[in-house]
Each structure stands twice: as structure tokens, then as C-alpha cells.
Design an enzyme around this catalytic site. Structure first.
Site, PDB file in Angstrom:
ATOM      1  CB  SER A 119      37.393  42.726  26.873  1.00 42.20           C
ATOM      2  OG  SER A 119      37.775  41.388  26.683  1.00 42.20           O
ATOM      3  CB  ALA A 120      38.359  38.867  30.518  1.00 47.44           C
ATOM      4  CE1 TYR A 150      37.628  43.655  21.578  1.00 54.65           C
ATOM      5  CE2 TYR A 150      38.467  42.077  23.167  1.00 54.65           C
ATOM      6  CZ  TYR A 150      37.428  42.830  22.660  1.00 54.65           C
ATOM      7  OH  TYR A 150      36.186  42.744  23.251  1.00 54.65           O
ATOM      8  CE  LYS A 154      36.691  46.052  24.454  1.00 51.05           C
ATOM      9  NZ  LYS A 154      35.505  46.850  24.181  1.00 51.05           N
ATOM     10  CD  GLU A 192      31.817  32.027  13.650  1.00 49.44           C
ATOM     11  OE1 GLU A 192      31.817  33.170  13.169  1.00 49.44           O
ATOM     12  OE2 GLU A 192      32.175  31.019  13.011  1.00 49.44           O
ATOM     13  NE  ARG A 284      41.101  36.126  29.514  1.00 45.31           N
ATOM     14  CZ  ARG A 284      41.358  36.529  28.270  1.00 45.31           C
ATOM     15  NH1 ARG A 284      40.418  36.460  27.353  1.00 45.31           N
ATOM     16  NH2 ARG A 284      42.547  36.975  27.939  1.00 45.31           N
TER      17      ARG A 284
HETATM   18  P1  NAD Z   1      29.033  43.095  18.680  1.00 46.80           P
HETATM   19  O1  NAD Z   1      30.126  43.080  17.656  1.00 46.80           O
HETATM   20  O2  NAD Z   1      27.853  42.220  18.455  1.00 46.80           O
HETATM   21  O3  NAD Z   1      28.521  44.579  18.931  1.00 46.80           O
HETATM   22  C1  NAD Z   1      29.304  45.697  18.722  1.00 46.80           C
HETATM   23  C2  NAD Z   1      28.517  46.630  17.824  1.00 46.80           C
HETATM   24  O4  NAD Z   1      29.287  47.817  17.620  1.00 46.80           O
HETATM   25  C3  NAD Z   1      28.229  46.032  16.438  1.00 46.80           C
HETATM   26  O5  NAD Z   1      26.841  45.970  16.208  1.00 46.80           O
HETATM   27  C4  NAD Z   1      28.902  46.998  15.498  1.00 46.80           C
HETATM   28  O6  NAD Z   1      28.202  47.209  14.292  1.00 46.80           O
HETATM   29  C5  NAD Z   1      28.974  48.265  16.329  1.00 46.80           C
HETATM   30  N1  NAD Z   1      29.994  49.151  15.806  1.00 46.80           N
HETATM   31  C6  NAD Z   1      31.266  48.828  15.456  1.00 46.80           C
HETATM   32  N2  NAD Z   1      31.878  49.881  14.950  1.00 46.80           N
HETATM   33  C7  NAD Z   1      30.968  50.906  14.962  1.00 46.80           C
HETATM   34  C8  NAD Z   1      31.015  52.254  14.548  1.00 46.80           C
HETATM   35  N3  NAD Z   1      32.107  52.768  13.988  1.00 46.80           N
HETATM   36  N4  NAD Z   1      29.911  53.017  14.715  1.00 46.80           N
HETATM   37  C9  NAD Z   1      28.774  52.489  15.250  1.00 46.80           C
HETATM   38  N5  NAD Z   1      28.687  51.221  15.674  1.00 46.80           N
HETATM   39  C10 NAD Z   1      29.771  50.444  15.522  1.00 46.80           C
HETATM   40  O7  NAD Z   1      29.730  42.749  20.060  1.00 46.80           O
HETATM   41  P2  NAD Z   1      29.094  42.402  21.492  1.00 46.80           P
HETATM   42  O8  NAD Z   1      29.415  40.987  21.763  1.00 46.80           O
HETATM   43  O9  NAD Z   1      27.702  42.873  21.569  1.00 46.80           O
HETATM   44  O10 NAD Z   1      30.040  43.282  22.432  1.00 46.80           O
HETATM   45  C11 NAD Z   1      29.672  44.564  22.911  1.00 46.80           C
HETATM   46  C12 NAD Z   1      30.851  45.162  23.658  1.00 46.80           C
HETATM   47  O11 NAD Z   1      31.260  44.293  24.709  1.00 46.80           O
HETATM   48  C13 NAD Z   1      32.087  45.399  22.788  1.00 46.80           C
HETATM   49  O12 NAD Z   1      32.688  46.599  23.184  1.00 46.80           O
HETATM   50  C14 NAD Z   1      32.983  44.242  23.139  1.00 46.80           C
HETATM   51  O13 NAD Z   1      34.340  44.555  22.928  1.00 46.80           O
HETATM   52  C15 NAD Z   1      32.651  44.033  24.601  1.00 46.80           C
HETATM   53  N6  NAD Z   1      32.948  42.649  25.034  1.00 46.80           N
HETATM   54  C16 NAD Z   1      32.178  41.631  24.570  1.00 46.80           C
HETATM   55  C17 NAD Z   1      32.465  40.336  24.982  1.00 46.80           C
HETATM   56  C18 NAD Z   1      31.655  39.180  24.500  1.00 46.80           C
HETATM   57  O14 NAD Z   1      31.958  38.053  24.890  1.00 46.80           O
HETATM   58  N7  NAD Z   1      30.631  39.356  23.688  1.00 46.80           N
HETATM   59  C19 NAD Z   1      33.534  40.089  25.862  1.00 46.80           C
HETATM   60  C20 NAD Z   1      34.305  41.161  26.293  1.00 46.80           C
HETATM   61  C21 NAD Z   1      33.978  42.448  25.898  1.00 46.80           C
END
Ligand code: NAD
Length: 322
Positions: A119-120, A150, A154, A192, A284
Site C-alpha cells: 500500500s501507498a 498498517y 506492509k 469504507e 498523496r
Molecule cells: P478487503 O478488506 O475488501 O479485502 C481483504 C479480504 O481479506 C477481506 O475479504 C477479508 O475477509 C480477508 N481476510 C482478512 N483476514 C483474513 C484471514 N485471517 N483469513 C482469510 N481472509 C482474510 O480489502 P481490499 O480493498 O480488497 O484490499 C485488498 C488488499 O489490497 C489488502 O491487502 C489491502 O491492504 C491492499 N490495499 C488496498 C487498498 C484499497 O484502496 N482498497 C489500498 C492499498 C492496499
């Protein structure tokens, strides 16, 4: 031969879209998550409900030599979840444990290609104090000083996957996502993120109406539409790029201007009330120089197009919830 793919976090926002795309491409896909996708049926050929913090669950899920593994599972949420400090122990423990388990299980199955979603938020806070001029070039990551635990997790996990590359001949690929948004993302309940929260507030507002916005509204961000995130993710995993790369939009906007954009999409007259709240760094933006150089590709969709699609989906959810 059909590609076998594992998507960890397949019940989440990005994971669910990624599964759809990989299945449409003709891959055989197994998804794993604590839950099924919230807003649609999964299209994965196999979907395991399992806790990736549990080593034996991970070993059972990684039961063959997948051609591609996408590791998106993490304990995460928007500013209201990751910047208050109340969830730091869970965020660090849960996400680090997931990554430790997956890296090792893949190594022991001789799986080479893992995509890791960083992540950023791992970029140093000191480079993001000027809302008009943030520095998120990949090589600005060190000396490290993320603004949240967080972000520290990462950074740790990036280094974990890079160590497996170095010591065990793996070919993990790392994308640093910048604020991904789109339909079928969490839009209410506290986890959200800004685009969804603002769409919801505008959809719920009267016309004319007033909405509360965290911070003074001059903090800046860029937002990447989900389809381009999925495209960048797959391109990154299949590339020979060995260093972490930004996957984000470089169309930076202030939060108050984002509200104005959503208001104009909705056709409503919205007044902004800026109130104190968790807001993260001041500025950012994604620096896309390296992704262009390494992948010969970068996201290009105008923010307004993605916001229009997202607003219309969230307005529908709001109407259905009434
Ligand atoms: P999200 O929360 O919708 O998806 C993450 C999923 O991981 C969830 O469905 C959750 O149930 C699952 N999870 C959590 N703990 C778990 C466990 N112990 N076992 C199995 N599953 C588990 O988030 P997202 O927006 O889809 O993000 C996906 C990835 O991208 C994450 O790693 C997040 O940190 C990274 N990310 C997302 C963004 C963004 O803007 N959405 C930005 C930067 C990084």
C-alpha cells in the site's frame, strides 16, 4: 494448459473483481477468505472459507503448485479503521501472520509467482506533508516512517517476500496500491474508504443538503478505479519487475473537490461541512514513472468516469437499504 490460480482475500473488494477477471480469461481459480463476497456470487471454481492466520488452513489451501498466487488478504479498512490506533495490534498481528504463512507454504510447494498487495501507506509521512507536492516515488520509501502501523506491516511484508526471492529463488511481485475504489466495495459500517463514504453521504443527503467531511478538505489523494487496479495487478505478477511498483492513479484531487465532483455527478446541491476526523497524511499521489518504465503501461481512466460508475452503484445500495 489451463492456468491454476489462487486468490487469497477473494471475498474482499479487489479479490472479488480479480477472480472475475481471471475466470473470464480462462484460468482455473480457487478463492480463499474468511467470508464470501458481500455483494455478488463468487465466480471462482473453488472457494474455501478459511482463516489464513492458521498455518494448517494455509497448507491445505496451497495444496498444489499454483501457477499464480495473488495475496490480497489483510485486516484493513478506511481511515476510520487504520488511523485511530484502536485496531493496531489486530492489524499488525493478523496481516503479518497471514503473509508469514502464505510465503512459507508457497515456498514449500515450489510456487514461484506470488503477487503481494502492498500500500501507498508504507511511504514516509515526512514526504506527504505538503498537499500539493507529495513524494511517492518508489525509491523514497527509505528511511522508512509510515504514518500508521498498517503501513509498517506492509513494509515488513514487502521485505518478507523480497527475502524469499533472495534466499529461495522465488519471484514474488509487489504492487503498492493507492486508494482503489469502485462498485462492490464496502460503502458503510466504518471500514469504507473516502470515495465510497462520500458517495454514500451525497446519496443520503437532501437536495439541497449538507454533508460532513473529515479534515479541512484540502488534503489530497489520488484514486484508482478497480478495473485498472486488476489490470495492473495481473500485468505486475506476469512481469519480470523485481522491485515494488506503485499501482495508482496520478490524477490528484483535494477531498473537498472530490465531494464537489460527486455532487455534480449526483445533480444535487451539496454544501460541505469540514469537521475534525481521522485523515492520514496531508497529500498523496501515485508517481507512475516506474510502472511506465517497467511495464510499459499505466492507468489512464479519468477519475470522474470511475466516480460516476461508483456513485450510481452506491446510490442504488442506499435506495435499497431504505
Ligand atoms: P478487503 O478488506 O475488501 O479485502 C481483504 C479480504 O481479506 C477481506 O475479504 C477479508 O475477509 C480477508 N481476510 C482478512 N483476514 C483474513 C484471514 N485471517 N483469513 C482469510 N481472509 C482474510 O480489502 P481490499 O480493498 O480488497 O484490499 C485488498 C488488499 O489490497 C489488502 O491487502 C489491502 O491492504 C491492499 N490495499 C488496498 C487498498 C484499497 O484502496 N482498497 C489500498 C492499498 C492496499
Amino acid at each position: 494448459m489451463t492456468k491454476k490460480v489462487l486468490v487469497c482475500g477473494a471475498g474482499g473488494f479487489i479479490g472479488c473483481h480479480l477472480v472475475n477477471r481471471l475466470v473470464a480469461e480462462g484460468c482455473w481459480v480457487r478463492g480463499v477468505d474468511l467470508k464470501f463476497p458481500e455483494f455478488s456470487e463468487t465466480t471462482a471454481h473453488d472457494f474455501v472459507i478459511g482463516d489464513l492466520r492458521n498455518q494448517s488452513v494455509v497448507q491445505a489451501v496451497v495444496d498444489c503448485r499454483f501457477d499464480e498466487v495473488y495475496q490480497l488478504a489483510a485486516d484493513m479498512g478506511g481511515a476510520g479503521y487504520i488511523f485511530t490506533g484502536d485496531h493496531d495490534a489486530d492489524i499488525m498481528h493478523n496481516s503479518a501472520t497471514i503473509n508469514l504463512n502464505i510465503a512459507d507454504a508457497c515456498y514449500k510447494r515450489n510456487i514461484k509467482r506470488i503477487f503481494y498487495s502492498s500500500s501507498a501507506c508504507m511511504y514516509p509521512a515526512y514526504n506527504q506533508e505538503d498537499p500539493n507536492n507529495p513524494n511517492c516515488a518508489e525509491d523514497s520509501a527509505y528511511p522508512a516512517n509510515p504514518d500508521s502501523e498498517y503501513g509498517w506491516e506492509k513494509l515488513f511484508s514487502e521485505r518478507l517476500y523480497l527475502s524469499y526471492n533472495r534466499n529461495h529463488g522465488m519471484e514474488c511481485r509487489i504492487g503498492r496500491y493507492h486508494n482503489i475504489f469502485g462498485p462492490q466495495g464496502t460503502w458503510t459500517g466504518g471500514k469504507e474508504k473516502a470515495p465510497a463514504a462520500l458517495c454514500r453521504k451525497v446519496a443520503e443527503a437532501d437536495d439541497p443538503g449538507v454533508i460532513d467531511v473529515w479534515g479541512d478538505g484540502s488534503q489530497t489523494r489520488s484514486f484508482l478505479y478497480i478495473d485498472e487496479c486488476v489490470e495492473g495487478t495481473i500485468r505486475m505478477l506476469r512481469s519480470d519487475c523485481e522491485v515494488p511498483v506503485n499501482i495508482g492513479s496520478d490524477e490528484m484531487i483535494s477531498i473537498n473537490n472530490l465531494v464537489r465532483m460527486v455532487a455534480s455527478i449526483s445533480g444535487k446541491q451539496i454544501e460541505i461541512r469540514n469537521i475534525p476526523g481521522p485523515e492520514g497524511v496531508r497529500g498523496r499521489n501515485s508517481d507512475n514513472t516506474l510502472i511506465r518504465e517497467k511495464l510499459g503501461w499505466a492507468p489512464e481512466m479519468p477519475l470522474k468516469d470511475g466516480m460516476a460508475r461508483t456513485y450510481s452503484w452506491i446510490a442504488e445500495q442506499v435506495a435499497n437499504a431504505r
